[in-house]
Design an enzyme around this catalytic site. Structure first.
Site, PDB file in Angstrom:
ATOM      1  N   ILE A 256      13.259  51.473  -8.651  1.00 40.75           N
ATOM      2  CA  ILE A 256      13.398  52.032  -7.305  1.00 40.75           C
ATOM      3  C   ILE A 256      14.470  51.300  -6.510  1.00 40.75           C
ATOM      4  O   ILE A 256      15.209  51.901  -5.724  1.00 40.75           O
ATOM      5  CB  ILE A 256      12.044  52.029  -6.553  1.00 40.75           C
TER       6      ILE A 256
ATOM      7  N   SER B  64      14.639  38.311  -7.894  1.00 43.25           N
ATOM      8  CA  SER B  64      13.778  38.776  -8.972  1.00 43.25           C
ATOM      9  C   SER B  64      13.688  37.693 -10.033  1.00 43.25           C
ATOM     10  O   SER B  64      14.709  37.097 -10.393  1.00 43.25           O
ATOM     11  CB  SER B  64      14.321  40.057  -9.611  1.00 43.25           C
TER      12      SER B  64
ATOM     13  N   LYS C 101       6.702  51.880  -0.040  1.00 46.06           N
ATOM     14  CA  LYS C 101       5.371  52.484  -0.028  1.00 46.06           C
ATOM     15  C   LYS C 101       4.623  52.149  -1.304  1.00 46.06           C
ATOM     16  O   LYS C 101       5.252  52.005  -2.369  1.00 46.06           O
ATOM     17  CB  LYS C 101       5.466  53.995   0.195  1.00 46.06           C
TER      18      LYS C 101
ATOM     19  N   ASP D  57      -0.092  56.684  -6.382  1.00 44.01           N
ATOM     20  CA  ASP D  57       1.239  56.167  -6.095  1.00 44.01           C
ATOM     21  C   ASP D  57       2.202  57.312  -5.769  1.00 44.01           C
ATOM     22  O   ASP D  57       2.875  57.273  -4.740  1.00 44.01           O
ATOM     23  CB  ASP D  57       1.764  55.322  -7.268  1.00 44.01           C
TER      24      ASP D  57
END
Length: 308
Positions: free
Chosen positions: A14, A36, A91, A169
């Site tokens: 994403i 990351s 989200k 999700d």
């Protein structure tokens, strides 16, 4: 005005598909760093393995976009807010309602912006659908959100764990649209959640809601659909039928059909910049509350094991 220096925390699909291009296309932001422990980041941009390392030793940032799984997002957001850094929450905004409320209170105390980002609300058909429905009497709503989990979430074990939401999700995207476009609040009446024998989260759900005016709302979620995918919302009104398809990108009204290019994540980042510049937050938890109600009130039905 200087651009807002932002770091993207969690460099997965994403982030690469949506966040990084949206940031690159918005002059209000400059990408200051990526974070990351698994991904190497992007060329010519500082990369660190943890948010703690970024805040201690990395380049200065004004904001962070948290693209991690929701189960670990609270600690990261709290760490950033402690420094007065603005926070963009992918989200769902958190694993629980209580932790999102705690973050909202913390943001208010330190004067930082907290943004619960519902990208589907920025799909092209959503705003005109909301305007059209504002003057209509809602009679019935049908939501069909069916997709292939193997295509959209391959190998993502976290999504099947508690707090990962399972089929909710993607389903929460539909709820983010419907809570935004319908003129009256609605609440859950019954639900059945189908949970694979080897997983902790549902692979499908059948849900019945009712709005405060008595209109019935039915939602069909399934992660087992192959072939063409279904992301449709149909609203029957006293003036005819409205349909949002392709996740909200295509709007059909009695007068005709409108198509427009995708601008969900550019819209999110434009909104985030406006919130930061005006010193405000936007933390709507209505979609997450409805999902929580499904787990609270829904019946569980065990289905066959899911093997990725």
């Amino acid at each position: 005005m200087d651009p807002i220096r932002i770091a993207v925390v969690g460099v997965g699909k994403i982030a690469r598909d949506q966040h990084l291009p949206a940031i690159a296309g918005n002059r209000a932001f400059s990408l200051a760093a990526t974070v990351s422990p698994h991904d190497p980041g992007v060329p010519e941009v500082p990369h660190l393995e943890s948010l703690e390392q970024l805040l201690e030793d990395g380049p200065a940032v004004d904001a962070v976009a948290l693209c991690t799984p929701p189960q670990v997002r609270y600690g990261l957001a709290a760490m950033a807010l402690k420094r007065g850094i603005h926070v963009f929450l992918e989200k769902p905004p958190g694993a629980t309602l209580a932790e999102v409320a705690a973050l909202e209170s913390r943001a208010d105390k330190v004067g930082a912006t907290l943004f619960a980002a519902w990208h589907s609300r920025f799909a092209a058909g959503v705003a005109p659908a909301r305007a059209w429905l504002a003057e209509r009497r809602i009679e019935r709503v049908e939501i069909t959100w069916r997709e292939d989990v193997r295509v959209w979430h391959p190998g993502q074990a976290w999504i099947w764990e508690p707090g990962g939401l399972g089929v909710f999700d993607p389903g929460i995207n539909a709820l983010s649209i419907v809570t935004h476009i319908l003129p009256r609040p609605f609440f859950l009446k019954t639900a059945t959640l189908e949970i694979p024998a080897n997983r902790a989260a549902p692979i499908a759900a059948d849900m019945h809601f009712c709005d405060t005016g008595g209109a019935a709302i039915h939602m069909d979620l399934d992660w087992r659909q192959t072939g063409p995918q279904s992301w449709d919302i149909i609203v029957e009104t006293d003036a005819g039928t409205l349909k949002l398809s392709n996740g909200g990108a295509v709007l059909s009204l009695p007068s005709g059909t409108e198509h427009a290019e995708d601008h969900e994540y550019p819209g999110l980042y434009a909104r985030f910049a406006t919130l930061i510049r005006s010193g405000r937050s936007d933390v709507d938890v209505d979609p997450l509350r409805l999902v929580a109600d499904a787990f609270l009130r829904g019946k569980r039905a065990t289905t066959e094991a899911f093997i990725d």
